[in-house]
Design an enzyme around this catalytic site. Structure first.
Site, PDB file in Angstrom:
ATOM      1  N   ASP A   1       0.846  -1.203   0.000  1.00  0.00           N
ATOM      2  CA  ASP A   1       0.000   0.000   0.000  1.00  0.00           C
ATOM      3  C   ASP A   1       0.883   1.256   0.000  1.00  0.00           C
ATOM      4  OD1 ASP A   1      -2.460  -1.640   0.502  1.00  0.00           O
ATOM      5  OD2 ASP A   1      -1.330  -2.114   2.305  1.00  0.00           O
TER       6      ASP A   1
ATOM      7  N   HIS B   1      -4.464  -3.304   6.628  1.00  0.00           N
ATOM      8  CA  HIS B   1      -4.306  -3.581   5.191  1.00  0.00           C
ATOM      9  C   HIS B   1      -5.684  -3.976   4.662  1.00  0.00           C
ATOM     10  CE1 HIS B   1      -3.023  -5.066   1.343  1.00  0.00           C
ATOM     11  NE2 HIS B   1      -3.574  -6.225   1.609  1.00  0.00           N
TER      12      HIS B   1
HETATM   13  N1  LIG Z   1      -0.733  -7.847   2.587  1.00  0.00           N
HETATM   14  C1  LIG Z   1      -0.780  -7.625   1.281  1.00  0.00           C
HETATM   15  O1  LIG Z   1      -0.372  -6.559   0.822  1.00  0.00           O
HETATM   16  C2  LIG Z   1      -1.326  -8.653   0.326  1.00  0.00           C
HETATM   17  C3  LIG Z   1      -1.321  -8.396  -1.042  1.00  0.00           C
HETATM   18  C4  LIG Z   1      -1.806  -9.361  -1.924  1.00  0.00           C
HETATM   19  C5  LIG Z   1      -2.311 -10.554  -1.422  1.00  0.00           C
HETATM   20  N2  LIG Z   1      -2.343 -10.772  -0.085  1.00  0.00           N
HETATM   21  C6  LIG Z   1      -2.821 -12.036   0.485  1.00  0.00           C
HETATM   22  O2  LIG Z   1      -1.782 -12.993   0.343  1.00  0.00           O
HETATM   23  C7  LIG Z   1      -2.345 -14.298   0.362  1.00  0.00           C
HETATM   24  C8  LIG Z   1      -1.786 -15.146  -0.776  1.00  0.00           C
HETATM   25  O3  LIG Z   1      -2.180 -14.634  -2.012  1.00  0.00           O
HETATM   26  P1  LIG Z   1      -1.968 -15.479  -3.344  1.00  0.00           P
HETATM   27  O4  LIG Z   1      -2.489 -14.632  -4.442  1.00  0.00           O
HETATM   28  O5  LIG Z   1      -0.583 -15.978  -3.407  1.00  0.00           O
HETATM   29  O6  LIG Z   1      -2.979 -16.674  -3.070  1.00  0.00           O
HETATM   30  P2  LIG Z   1      -2.962 -18.155  -3.678  1.00  0.00           P
HETATM   31  O7  LIG Z   1      -4.299 -18.721  -3.372  1.00  0.00           O
HETATM   32  O8  LIG Z   1      -2.450 -18.148  -5.080  1.00  0.00           O
HETATM   33  O9  LIG Z   1      -1.862 -18.911  -2.788  1.00  0.00           O
HETATM   34  C9  LIG Z   1      -2.063 -19.217  -1.452  1.00  0.00           C
HETATM   35  C10 LIG Z   1      -1.322 -20.513  -1.183  1.00  0.00           C
HETATM   36  O10 LIG Z   1      -1.421 -20.780   0.213  1.00  0.00           O
HETATM   37  C11 LIG Z   1      -1.573 -22.174   0.353  1.00  0.00           C
HETATM   38  N3  LIG Z   1      -2.095 -22.482   1.682  1.00  0.00           N
HETATM   39  C12 LIG Z   1      -3.378 -22.512   2.124  1.00  0.00           C
HETATM   40  N4  LIG Z   1      -3.433 -22.894   3.413  1.00  0.00           N
HETATM   41  C13 LIG Z   1      -2.152 -23.079   3.798  1.00  0.00           C
HETATM   42  C14 LIG Z   1      -1.563 -23.493   5.012  1.00  0.00           C
HETATM   43  N5  LIG Z   1      -2.305 -23.787   6.072  1.00  0.00           N
HETATM   44  N6  LIG Z   1      -0.212 -23.604   5.064  1.00  0.00           N
HETATM   45  C15 LIG Z   1       0.552 -23.346   3.987  1.00  0.00           C
HETATM   46  N7  LIG Z   1       0.047 -22.958   2.803  1.00  0.00           N
HETATM   47  C16 LIG Z   1      -1.287 -22.819   2.713  1.00  0.00           C
HETATM   48  C17 LIG Z   1      -2.498 -22.558  -0.795  1.00  0.00           C
HETATM   49  O11 LIG Z   1      -2.452 -23.948  -1.066  1.00  0.00           O
HETATM   50  C18 LIG Z   1      -1.912 -21.710  -1.920  1.00  0.00           C
HETATM   51  O12 LIG Z   1      -0.882 -22.406  -2.612  1.00  0.00           O
HETATM   52  C19 LIG Z   1      -3.853 -14.096   0.314  1.00  0.00           C
HETATM   53  O13 LIG Z   1      -4.354 -14.204   1.641  1.00  0.00           O
HETATM   54  C20 LIG Z   1      -3.994 -12.678  -0.196  1.00  0.00           C
HETATM   55  O14 LIG Z   1      -5.217 -12.104   0.206  1.00  0.00           O
HETATM   56  C21 LIG Z   1      -1.860  -9.840   0.790  1.00  0.00           C
END
Ligand SMILES: NC(=O)c1ccc[n+]([C@@H]2O[C@H](COP(=O)([O-])OP(=O)(O)OC[C@H]3O[C@@H](n4cnc5c(N)ncnc54)[C@H](O)[C@@H]3O)[C@@H](O)[C@H]2O)c1
Length: 332
Positions: free
Chosen positions: A160, A188
């Site tokens: 952000d 966030h």
């Molecule tokens: N803070 C930020 O600025 C920000 C920005 C973008 C995305 N995000 C968040 O980041 C996260 C990941 O995003 P993404 O696009 O890579 O999602 P994604 O769904 O492509 O990947 C998430 C991965 O986590 C795995 N996973 C689920 N439960 C798990 C567990 N208990 N232990 C280990 N791995 C596990 C899934 O199998 C998947 O491979 C989401 O929660 C998204 O909202 C945060």
């Protein structure tokens, strides 16, 4: 003399952010171009094959700094000996799911991963939570890993922060590297407050306040704020997927500045455990302006907060207090 190896954990490593993040770490973007690393990648059993594919690609990329890869679905193996933990894995909100159901899934993930980190990570491990709800997941991790110092547990709001710098640079047609000291306050989420009251731009005639250069308080107090707050949704609309390369890059920026320090006169935004600074309730993971030195962050003190900002700081704080309550209600 070669530097000591650093072990970096990425959870959710088979996901989209993971796929963008692990090569950045292996190239030295996170910890420096002279820092050898061992990557620990964790995902869940349904993603095990994909995770192994990522490991194969890391081998194929022949990164000189990458001294080993652990790809596993075992949380203890993943956490053992790690010096940095980037928590990207989590349960996404699916259509028709209530907020409480998603919270409940993530609370249980972060509770168990907290214990694994507490018991098996290297002493002084630095933790960055990326998975949403990032601030509250980080808070749960902190609560269930009481022996990890609170100052070692943070969440990502650097994306952000970088978005705010990017919007100012586009508006003024200046290099983004010449814009500094924006602040993301709070959660966030769309209640975050992107604040440019103390931000400045390097110009040929010295550093100038962003407000003086933009000369449009209506835009800065309106569209600028909502654009940054809603940028994640705009990316999803355009890409049909959530932001990944920018999130991975921001995670590298966050850890790099935390470990190697922020440049003199520059601060960044990090979600950290509130000590009550700026009358933000203590006991929340809240995004503040921080400077980093010798591996520690410090909240920048003494910035003037006007009435407009005060309301926005309080609003996003209230949302975090409410999320905390919801998270605790999932524990009982
Ligand atoms: N803070 C930020 O600025 C920000 C920005 C973008 C995305 N995000 C968040 O980041 C996260 C990941 O995003 P993404 O696009 O890579 O999602 P994604 O769904 O492509 O990947 C998430 C991965 O986590 C795995 N996973 C689920 N439960 C798990 C567990 N208990 N232990 C280990 N791995 C596990 C899934 O199998 C998947 O491979 C989401 O929660 C998204 O909202 C945060």
């Amino acid at each position: 003399m070669a530097k000591e190896l650093v072990r970096v954990l990425v959870t959710g490593a088979a996901g989209q952010i993971g796929y963008a993040l692990v090569p950045m770490i292996a190239r030295g973007v996170m910890l420096g171009s002279d820092q050898p690393v061992i990557l620990h990648m964790l995902d869940i059993p349904p993603a095990a094959e994909a995770l192994n594919g990522v490991k194969m690609e890391l081998v194929d990329a022949a990164f000189p700094l990458l001294k080993g890869v652990v790809a596993t679905t075992d949380v203890v193996e993943a956490c053992t000996g790690v010096n940095v933990a980037v928590m990207v894995g989590g349960f996404p909100r699916k259509e028709g799911m209530e907020r409480k159901d998603v919270m409940s899934k993530n609370v249980s993930i972060y509770k168990s991963q907290a214990s694994a980190l507490e018991q098996h990570a290297a002493p002084n491990c630095k933790v960055l939570v990326v998975a949403n709800p990032a601030n509250t997941n980080a808070l749960i991790l902190k609560e269930f890993a009481p022996s990890i110092p609170a100052k070692n547990i943070t969440c990502l709001t650097r994306l952000d922060h970088n978005r705010a710098l990017g919007q100012i640079s586009e508006r003024l047609n200046v290099q983004v590297s010449d814009v500094k000291n924006a602040i993301i306050w709070g959660n966030h989420s769309s209640t975050q407050y992107p604040d440019v009251n103390h931000a400045s731009v390097k110009t040929p005639s010295g550093e100038k306040p962003v407000r003086e250069l933009v000369k449009d308080d209506g835009w800065l107090n309106g569209e600028f704020i909502t654009t940054v707050q809603q940028r994640g949704a705009a990316i999803i609309k355009a890409r049909k997927l959530s932001s990944a390369l920018s999130a991975a890059s921001a995670a590298c920026d966050h850890i790099r500045d935390w470990v190697l320090g922020t440049p003199e006169g520059t601060w960044v935004s990090m979600g950290v455990y509130s000590d009550g600074s700026y009358n933000v309730p203590s006991g929340l993971i809240y995004s503040f302006p921080v400077t980093c030195h010798n591996g520690d962050w410090k909240i920048v003190q003494g910035l003037a907060i006007d009435e407009f900002s005060r309301k926005k700081l309080d609003l996003t704080g209230a949302e975090l207090s409410e999320e905390k309550e919801l998270a605790y209600s999932c524990l009982s």
